[in-house]
Design a protein around this motif. Sequence first.
Motif, PDB file in Angstrom:
ATOM      1  N   TRP A 172      50.822 -85.741  56.212  1.00 42.80           N
ATOM      2  CA  TRP A 172      51.765 -85.120  55.284  1.00 42.80           C
ATOM      3  C   TRP A 172      50.969 -84.139  54.455  1.00 42.80           C
ATOM      4  CZ3 TRP A 172      53.938 -88.133  50.511  1.00 42.80           C
ATOM      5  CH2 TRP A 172      54.748 -87.271  49.747  1.00 42.80           C
ATOM      6  N   ASP A 200      55.523 -82.907  59.123  1.00 44.63           N
ATOM      7  CA  ASP A 200      56.143 -83.594  57.987  1.00 44.63           C
ATOM      8  C   ASP A 200      56.987 -82.571  57.217  1.00 44.63           C
ATOM      9  OD1 ASP A 200      56.678 -85.493  55.941  1.00 44.63           O
ATOM     10  OD2 ASP A 200      54.778 -86.497  56.325  1.00 44.63           O
ATOM     11  N   ILE A 201      57.600 -83.031  56.120  1.00 48.01           N
ATOM     12  CA  ILE A 201      58.656 -82.254  55.444  1.00 48.01           C
ATOM     13  C   ILE A 201      58.389 -80.777  55.166  1.00 48.01           C
ATOM     14  CG2 ILE A 201      60.000 -84.067  54.379  1.00 48.01           C
ATOM     15  CD1 ILE A 201      58.174 -83.983  52.001  1.00 48.01           C
ATOM     16  N   ILE A 237      59.932 -84.249  61.403  1.00 46.73           N
ATOM     17  CA  ILE A 237      60.597 -85.309  60.628  1.00 46.73           C
ATOM     18  C   ILE A 237      62.029 -84.859  60.309  1.00 46.73           C
ATOM     19  CG2 ILE A 237      59.970 -84.398  58.336  1.00 46.73           C
ATOM     20  CD1 ILE A 237      59.222 -87.262  57.502  1.00 46.73           C
ATOM     21  N   TRP A 274      63.872 -85.206  48.184  1.00 46.98           N
ATOM     22  CA  TRP A 274      62.928 -84.085  48.216  1.00 46.98           C
ATOM     23  C   TRP A 274      63.464 -82.756  47.727  1.00 46.98           C
ATOM     24  CZ3 TRP A 274      58.324 -85.053  47.826  1.00 46.98           C
ATOM     25  CH2 TRP A 274      57.850 -86.263  48.321  1.00 46.98           C
ATOM     26  N   TRP A 308      61.076 -88.158  64.082  1.00 48.24           N
ATOM     27  CA  TRP A 308      61.008 -89.389  63.274  1.00 48.24           C
ATOM     28  C   TRP A 308      61.979 -89.250  62.109  1.00 48.24           C
ATOM     29  CZ3 TRP A 308      56.687 -89.589  59.171  1.00 48.24           C
ATOM     30  CH2 TRP A 308      56.075 -88.343  59.007  1.00 48.24           C
ATOM     31  N   ASP A 310      63.277 -90.303  58.540  1.00 52.55           N
ATOM     32  CA  ASP A 310      62.665 -90.862  57.333  1.00 52.55           C
ATOM     33  C   ASP A 310      63.700 -91.028  56.215  1.00 52.55           C
ATOM     34  OD1 ASP A 310      60.656 -91.766  55.633  1.00 52.55           O
ATOM     35  OD2 ASP A 310      59.940 -89.755  55.115  1.00 52.55           O
ATOM     36  N   MET A 311      63.331 -91.777  55.204  1.00 54.39           N
ATOM     37  CA  MET A 311      64.083 -91.907  53.941  1.00 54.39           C
ATOM     38  C   MET A 311      65.502 -92.420  54.168  1.00 54.39           C
ATOM     39  SD  MET A 311      61.747 -90.812  51.798  1.00 54.39           S
ATOM     40  CE  MET A 311      62.290 -90.061  50.265  1.00 54.39           C
ATOM     41  N   PHE A 317      65.825 -90.886  44.915  1.00 60.77           N
ATOM     42  CA  PHE A 317      64.938 -90.743  43.742  1.00 60.77           C
ATOM     43  C   PHE A 317      65.745 -91.028  42.477  1.00 60.77           C
ATOM     44  CE2 PHE A 317      61.889 -87.461  45.882  1.00 60.77           C
ATOM     45  CZ  PHE A 317      61.453 -88.443  46.744  1.00 60.77           C
ATOM     46  N   ARG A 407      62.323 -95.083  59.948  1.00 64.40           N
ATOM     47  CA  ARG A 407      61.690 -95.942  58.953  1.00 64.40           C
ATOM     48  C   ARG A 407      62.589 -97.141  58.661  1.00 64.40           C
ATOM     49  NH1 ARG A 407      59.461 -93.830  53.228  1.00 64.40           N
ATOM     50  NH2 ARG A 407      61.644 -94.129  52.634  1.00 64.40           N
ATOM     51  N   TRP A 420      58.312 -97.115  62.731  1.00 62.76           N
ATOM     52  CA  TRP A 420      56.947 -97.282  62.217  1.00 62.76           C
ATOM     53  C   TRP A 420      57.081 -98.056  60.924  1.00 62.76           C
ATOM     54  CZ3 TRP A 420      59.436 -93.263  59.939  1.00 62.76           C
ATOM     55  CH2 TRP A 420      59.005 -92.807  58.701  1.00 62.76           C
ATOM     56  N   ASP A 423      54.989 -96.821  54.570  1.00 64.62           N
ATOM     57  CA  ASP A 423      53.863 -96.373  53.742  1.00 64.62           C
ATOM     58  C   ASP A 423      52.879 -97.478  53.398  1.00 64.62           C
ATOM     59  OD1 ASP A 423      55.295 -94.084  53.883  1.00 64.62           O
ATOM     60  OD2 ASP A 423      55.935 -94.084  51.791  1.00 64.62           O
ATOM     61  N   PHE A 456      48.355 -95.033  55.163  1.00 65.45           N
ATOM     62  CA  PHE A 456      49.068 -93.846  54.678  1.00 65.45           C
ATOM     63  C   PHE A 456      48.551 -93.464  53.288  1.00 65.45           C
ATOM     64  CE2 PHE A 456      52.840 -92.287  52.258  1.00 65.45           C
ATOM     65  CZ  PHE A 456      53.064 -91.106  52.945  1.00 65.45           C
ATOM     66  N   HIS A 481      48.320 -91.504  60.509  1.00 70.04           N
ATOM     67  CA  HIS A 481      49.125 -90.722  59.551  1.00 70.04           C
ATOM     68  C   HIS A 481      48.603 -90.979  58.144  1.00 70.04           C
ATOM     69  CE1 HIS A 481      52.476 -88.734  57.651  1.00 70.04           C
ATOM     70  NE2 HIS A 481      53.112 -89.827  57.282  1.00 70.04           N
TER      71      HIS A 481
HETATM   72  O1  MIG Z   1      58.625 -90.070  49.829  1.00 70.21           O
HETATM   73  O2  MIG Z   1      57.791 -87.010  54.228  1.00 70.21           O
HETATM   74  O3  MIG Z   1      57.167 -92.894  54.894  1.00 70.21           O
HETATM   75  O4  MIG Z   1      55.516 -91.203  56.356  1.00 70.21           O
HETATM   76  O5  MIG Z   1      54.843 -88.742  55.203  1.00 70.21           O
HETATM   77  C1  MIG Z   1      57.741 -89.848  50.874  1.00 70.21           C
HETATM   78  C2  MIG Z   1      56.767 -87.469  53.426  1.00 70.21           C
HETATM   79  C3  MIG Z   1      58.482 -89.316  52.073  1.00 70.21           C
HETATM   80  C4  MIG Z   1      57.728 -91.107  53.429  1.00 70.21           C
HETATM   81  C5  MIG Z   1      57.273 -91.496  54.788  1.00 70.21           C
HETATM   82  C6  MIG Z   1      55.956 -90.843  55.075  1.00 70.21           C
HETATM   83  C7  MIG Z   1      56.093 -89.342  54.982  1.00 70.21           C
HETATM   84  C8  MIG Z   1      56.595 -88.978  53.573  1.00 70.21           C
HETATM   85  N1  MIG Z   1      57.857 -89.664  53.317  1.00 70.21           N
END
Ligand code: MIG
Length: 711
Positions: A172, A200-201, A237, A274, A308, A310-311, A317, A407, A420, A423, A456, A481
Amino acid sequence: MKKIRIGKPFNTEAIINFDDVIDIELKSVVSYLNISKDDGFKLTFDMGKSDIVYGLGENVGGLNKRGSIYDSFCTDEFIHTPDKKSLYAAHNLIIVDGERKFGLFVDHPGKVRFDIGFTYKNILEISAENANLDLYIIDGDSVKSITKKFRLAIGESYIPPKWAFGFQQSRWSYPDAKSITDITDKFRDNKIPCDTIYMDIDYMDNYKNFTIDEKKFPNFPKFVKEIKDKGFRLIPIIDAGCKKEDGYDINDEGLQKNLYCVDEDGKPFVGAVWPGKVHFPDFLNPKTRKWFGDKYNFLIDQGIEGFWNDMNEPAIFYSEKGIKKAFKKIDEIRDQNLDIYSFFDLKSTMSSISNSVEDYKSFYHKVDGKFIRHYDVHNQYGYNMTKAAGDSFSNNYPNKRFLLFSRASSVGMHRYGGIWTGDNKSWWEHLELNMKMMPSLNMVGFLYSGADIGGFGSDANSELITRWTQFGLFTPLLRNHAALGTRIQEPFSFDSETTDILRDTLNFRYALIPYIYSEYMKAVKDSESYFKPLSFEYEDDMSRRIEDQLLVGDSIMLAPVYKANSTGRNVWLPEEMLLWNAKKYTDINLEVKRSGFNYIDVDIDQTPLFIRKNKILLIGNHAQNVEAIDNTEITLISFVDRSATYTLYDDDGTTNNYKNGGFSELNISIIKRDDGLFTLSTNIKGTTNIKKINYNIVNTEGRIFTGSKTI
Ligand code: MIG
């Protein structure tokens, strides 16, 4: 398997095969379980003193879950300390192994608590506030057979493309095309094999799903192709939350078609992740799934073959309401003299706005025309995001395999993708947790899984990355990662000795792919585990207790080194086995080890591997990536006192033709003759590229017979 329906449960689709399921009434439930449903759901069982309780898939703790409380509630938990009760998944299976052996699966989409001898040391208590659920009681005479019945009921596990068994590199983030190109160059310059690089993002335009930042990645399709020509695939991602921004097509379409979750007033629910404020796709709505799933085509059309997710717990948040409330509270106490309680209250006012139950209770899904509160079906969110993608891939590309993992997950998602484990940190404890979690994940069908190798969060040193890679060597998903701001941890980022060790270690992984892939595919097709506790195959008491050794497939046992500054470890051998304390896969060194405890020296460059008696291990060759491997000649290692057989499964690795007979099976059998020599015979079903087998057969006196056989 017995099913007891309590109340009116939500259909989670966890169980899809009911052949072995008998419906029974609550009042006819076996006498050793006490169940009440009037004040929420509650089940208790008196555990015997030495009962072992397995299960719960992805969670903290050991293989034996006794002594703690666990909550099934998918949580964006980024500090996996032993006191945590939930990680990202809800895997509601437990298996009691004692005088009574049985499994319990609580089919419930909301929060379920498992108090496994924490409050009262011999009482197992399962509870849920919401008593609408299906309870399954799975009987069987061993943990292994109970697991298999459960696996048969939940359906076949996801199968990734074969290249997804190669080494994968992530960080990341690698923020732009140049940094990715540099990384791929370093892999090739250092001659370290690798199949994928993760995005990644930061590849997105302002963290907007299904966009690409053109400044960082001009002409993305061309870039994807260039990287693929070098032998790597790019894996972007995808996040659950979609940026709230007028003019952004995903925002506008989703709003216009009512595809997002809504608040109490029926207005699109707004949370923040994000990109700042986002809407959450209502993945429980089939229309949303179809719409969102097909959006992956934006990237697939540009050459992408894996993702992948995620979130997708979902992580929030803050919500608009939550943050307003927090600011209001802070304003109220701004000028006060804060004492210990009010000061800590101030601190938690901000930290508790993330992933709050209040927020999860404040938005809704639309299922079959009815609104359902998110909180009540929380654990279905990640599942349905991944189902959206998986269904879209199989509709649009019915004969192509995609890499897909998530995730958050619940039981059933294993049919669409892997996971996976989120974190973790660069802590030795998390290498240990990785090792203990793998068999539990297999019990609930998540065969394609793995942890962030090297950790991580936090900084890894060269020893940790080495030991972790030596274990990861056997996990189907093998991905290094690391988080933003942490020490660089690609395999060539330490000293040259470490680079050399990791090159040999990863070459070994590639050489093991015929075995890993074969065992993986057989485990999927036969609903068996790929990672097994020793007790699945050995009945002695010690094997029931050992948690830091694992069986991988049918032929080998692992005893990873997972402690800092170790130069060896104790290993329990339930029977005599053949030790290969490997440095390089081309350097075969075999030693017979007698049953009982054995202390094994393990230098930093060694991966100890035990070949079980009357079993066969096949080793192929390495290459810079999976597709470049040439396995016309393979190596066989076997430890035989009578006879051994092995079936090496293989297929094209990219399509689903295997479903219609498009696979090969190389059957090998070794028989010890009366004169003490061995007969090695083979037969082949389908077509294989293998032309020659170089064999190393060891008898129980330790004598090695080598030679080769053309086939
Ligand atoms: O709040 O995309 O578990 O693998 O690198 C963190 C950034 C958000 C969480 C993931 C992680 C990834 C990260 N994401």
